[in-house]
Design a protein around this motif. Structure first.
Motif, mmCIF file in Angstrom:
data_model
loop_
_atom_site.group_PDB
_atom_site.id
_atom_site.type_symbol
_atom_site.label_atom_id
_atom_site.label_comp_id
_atom_site.label_asym_id
_atom_site.label_seq_id
_atom_site.Cartn_x
_atom_site.Cartn_y
_atom_site.Cartn_z
ATOM 1 N N MET A 1 62.041 45.308 25.317
ATOM 2 C CA MET A 1 60.612 45.596 25.438
ATOM 3 C C MET A 1 60.256 45.835 26.903
ATOM 4 S SD MET A 1 58.958 42.765 22.878
ATOM 5 C CE MET A 1 57.314 43.339 23.250
ATOM 6 N N ALA A 2 59.281 46.720 27.118
ATOM 7 C CA ALA A 2 58.847 47.020 28.474
ATOM 8 C C ALA A 2 58.120 45.821 29.064
ATOM 9 C CB ALA A 2 57.930 48.242 28.460
ATOM 10 N N GLY A 3 58.239 45.651 30.366
ATOM 11 C CA GLY A 3 57.570 44.556 31.054
ATOM 12 C C GLY A 3 56.119 44.891 31.344
ATOM 13 N N PRO A 4 55.409 43.959 32.004
ATOM 14 C CA PRO A 4 54.000 44.194 32.321
ATOM 15 C C PRO A 4 53.828 45.338 33.316
ATOM 16 C CG PRO A 4 54.822 42.237 33.445
ATOM 17 C CD PRO A 4 55.895 42.658 32.475
ATOM 18 N N VAL A 5 52.684 45.989 33.235
ATOM 19 C CA VAL A 5 52.362 47.096 34.131
ATOM 20 C C VAL A 5 51.623 46.527 35.339
ATOM 21 C CG1 VAL A 5 51.172 49.302 34.369
ATOM 22 C CG2 VAL A 5 52.237 48.669 32.176
ATOM 23 N N GLN A 6 52.231 46.633 36.503
ATOM 24 C CA GLN A 6 51.689 45.989 37.696
ATOM 25 C C GLN A 6 50.302 46.502 38.059
ATOM 26 O OE1 GLN A 6 53.404 46.769 41.699
ATOM 27 N NE2 GLN A 6 53.828 44.576 41.735
ATOM 28 N N SER A 7 50.081 47.809 37.909
ATOM 29 C CA SER A 7 48.781 48.367 38.286
ATOM 30 C C SER A 7 47.654 47.805 37.426
ATOM 31 C CB SER A 7 48.806 49.896 38.192
ATOM 32 O OG SER A 7 49.093 50.305 36.869
ATOM 33 N N ILE A 8 47.955 47.551 36.143
ATOM 34 C CA ILE A 8 46.935 46.973 35.263
ATOM 35 C C ILE A 8 46.668 45.532 35.645
ATOM 36 C CG2 ILE A 8 46.412 46.337 32.878
ATOM 37 C CD1 ILE A 8 47.924 48.795 31.967
ATOM 38 N N GLU A 9 47.736 44.792 35.968
ATOM 39 C CA GLU A 9 47.556 43.416 36.420
ATOM 40 C C GLU A 9 46.676 43.363 37.666
ATOM 41 O OE1 GLU A 9 51.455 41.723 36.981
ATOM 42 O OE2 GLU A 9 51.408 40.800 35.000
ATOM 43 N N ARG A 10 46.914 44.273 38.591
ATOM 44 C CA ARG A 10 46.133 44.292 39.823
ATOM 45 C C ARG A 10 44.678 44.680 39.568
ATOM 46 N NH1 ARG A 10 50.614 47.171 43.833
ATOM 47 N NH2 ARG A 10 51.728 45.238 44.395
ATOM 48 N N ALA A 11 44.467 45.638 38.676
ATOM 49 C CA ALA A 11 43.103 46.036 38.339
ATOM 50 C C ALA A 11 42.348 44.868 37.706
ATOM 51 C CB ALA A 11 43.126 47.233 37.390
ATOM 52 N N ALA A 12 43.020 44.145 36.816
ATOM 53 C CA ALA A 12 42.387 42.983 36.191
ATOM 54 C C ALA A 12 42.039 41.925 37.226
ATOM 55 C CB ALA A 12 43.309 42.399 35.123
ATOM 56 N N ALA A 13 42.930 41.724 38.195
ATOM 57 C CA ALA A 13 42.672 40.738 39.247
ATOM 58 C C ALA A 13 41.453 41.133 40.082
ATOM 59 C CB ALA A 13 43.900 40.586 40.138
ATOM 60 N N ILE A 14 41.315 42.423 40.367
ATOM 61 C CA ILE A 14 40.157 42.903 41.132
ATOM 62 C C ILE A 14 38.869 42.679 40.348
ATOM 63 C CG2 ILE A 14 39.004 44.992 41.969
ATOM 64 C CD1 ILE A 14 41.727 45.977 42.939
ATOM 65 N N LEU A 15 38.899 42.967 39.048
ATOM 66 C CA LEU A 15 37.710 42.771 38.221
ATOM 67 C C LEU A 15 37.310 41.298 38.181
ATOM 68 C CD1 LEU A 15 38.534 45.172 35.245
ATOM 69 C CD2 LEU A 15 36.867 45.538 37.072
ATOM 70 N N ARG A 16 38.287 40.427 38.045
ATOM 71 C CA ARG A 16 37.972 38.995 38.017
ATOM 72 C C ARG A 16 37.440 38.530 39.372
ATOM 73 N NH1 ARG A 16 43.170 38.484 35.038
ATOM 74 N NH2 ARG A 16 42.659 38.354 32.831
ATOM 75 N N LEU A 17 37.983 39.068 40.439
ATOM 76 C CA LEU A 17 37.504 38.711 41.770
ATOM 77 C C LEU A 17 36.039 39.116 41.941
ATOM 78 C CD1 LEU A 17 38.159 37.716 44.673
ATOM 79 C CD2 LEU A 17 38.805 40.071 45.207
ATOM 80 N N LEU A 18 35.701 40.329 41.537
ATOM 81 C CA LEU A 18 34.323 40.795 41.641
ATOM 82 C C LEU A 18 33.394 40.006 40.720
ATOM 83 C CD1 LEU A 18 34.888 44.669 41.783
ATOM 84 C CD2 LEU A 18 34.309 43.152 43.680
ATOM 85 N N ALA A 19 33.907 39.591 39.572
ATOM 86 C CA ALA A 19 33.092 38.828 38.625
ATOM 87 C C ALA A 19 32.794 37.427 39.138
ATOM 88 C CB ALA A 19 33.810 38.730 37.271
ATOM 89 N N GLY A 20 33.652 36.916 40.010
ATOM 90 C CA GLY A 20 33.500 35.537 40.461
ATOM 91 C C GLY A 20 32.598 35.346 41.653
ATOM 92 N N GLY A 21 32.068 36.407 42.228
ATOM 93 C CA GLY A 21 31.272 36.278 43.443
ATOM 94 C C GLY A 21 29.820 36.647 43.235
ATOM 95 N N PRO A 22 28.929 36.063 44.054
ATOM 96 C CA PRO A 22 27.505 36.365 43.947
ATOM 97 C C PRO A 22 27.107 37.602 44.744
ATOM 98 C CG PRO A 22 27.819 34.697 45.599
ATOM 99 C CD PRO A 22 29.199 35.028 45.048
ATOM 100 N N ARG A 23 28.055 38.182 45.467
ATOM 101 C CA ARG A 23 27.719 39.306 46.339
ATOM 102 C C ARG A 23 28.760 40.400 46.198
ATOM 103 N NH1 ARG A 23 30.969 38.946 50.949
ATOM 104 N NH2 ARG A 23 32.192 37.034 51.050
#
Length: 255
Positions: A1-23
């Motif tokens: 089976m194919a492994g995780p897609v790094q670019s998607i993991e990074r995009a998800a991390a960016i979205l969570r980072l933006l979601a966690g801040g008030p600014r």
């Protein structure tokens, strides 16, 4: 089976980072918080902006979540998993450093201590598991703030609480301190919570590089810092090594 897609993991991390801040966050803040090259972060942000997952302020150039994410669900790392993955590394860190070790995660605008290893000597110590620490006056809290894992929220009318004369109570001064933490990858507090005490902390990352907690060394200021009040490099090196090891166990690929 194919492994995780790094670019998607990074995009998800960016979205969570933006979601966690008030600014809004700038490109440099996003890149440093997630340990990404600016070019990589910019490419992902542009793609997310194209699909309306991210919006960019025309005046400041900073980013925030877009309208297309209104119904996106959120997820979190089980605190018990974080603690279980970190226990062995925390025990080893206390033994190697000779200092107390604490593991913290954000909880309702504070830092929750989920694991505490006593300093390996015969001094009287109190177990801090379950204790809550202020974000702005603790090394754990400042690291969580700096890397987007926690937010201060609206400031009270009387401002940030001053625990000692060294506590950072000015928001602009605190923001400068957080920027410095992002630059070097670790943070400290020297007599900001209690006179005579100091601590140094490093971020713990999970899948996609998102910061999910922090680990710290703490003790008397003369043990943690040199005579100039600067954390001792040997302790910082041991701390960061342990933080990277815990992060690897949690699936942070870059570690």
């Amino acid at each position: 089976m194919a492994g995780p897609v790094q670019s998607i993991e990074r995009a998800a991390a960016i979205l969570r980072l933006l979601a966690g801040g008030p600014r809004r966050l700038g490109l440099g803040e996003v890149a440093s918080s997630l340990g990404l090259a600016k070019g990589t972060a910019h490419g992902i942000l542009r793609t997310l902006q194209h699909v309306d997952f991210v919006e960019q302020d025309e005046t400041t150039g900073k980013y925030q979540l877009g309208a297309a994410l209104l119904h996106l669900g959120t997820s979190y790392l089980d605190v018990n998993e974080l603690r279980s993955r970190a226990i062995n590394w925390a025990d080893a860190l206390a033994a190697r450093s000779g200092e107390a070790v604490r593991l913290g995660t954000p909880l309702e605008g504070q830092v929750l201590i989920i694991h505490h290893v006593f300093r390996p000597d015969d001094t009287l110590q109190t177990l801090d598991v379950g204790a809550l620490l202020p974000l702005h006056a603790s090394s754990l809290g400042k690291v969580l703030l700096a890397f987007g894992a926690a937010t201060l929220g609206p400031l009270p009318a009387d401002g940030l609480a001053a625990y000692t004369r060294h506590t950072l109570v000015d928001r602009a001064e605190l923001d400068r301190a957080l920027a410095a933490i992002r630059e070097v990858g670790w943070g400290a507090e020297v007599q900001e919570m209690a006179m005579g005490d100091a601590g140094v902390a490093a971020p713990i990352r999970g899948h996609g590089g998102l910061v999910v907690g922090a680990v710290c060394l703490s003790g008397p200021v003369e043990r943690i810092c040199d005579p100039r009040g600067t954390p001792r490099p040997a302790l910082v090196a041991l701390l960061r090594e342990a933080a990277r090891a815990i992060s690897r166990d949690l699936g942070a690929a870059r570690w």
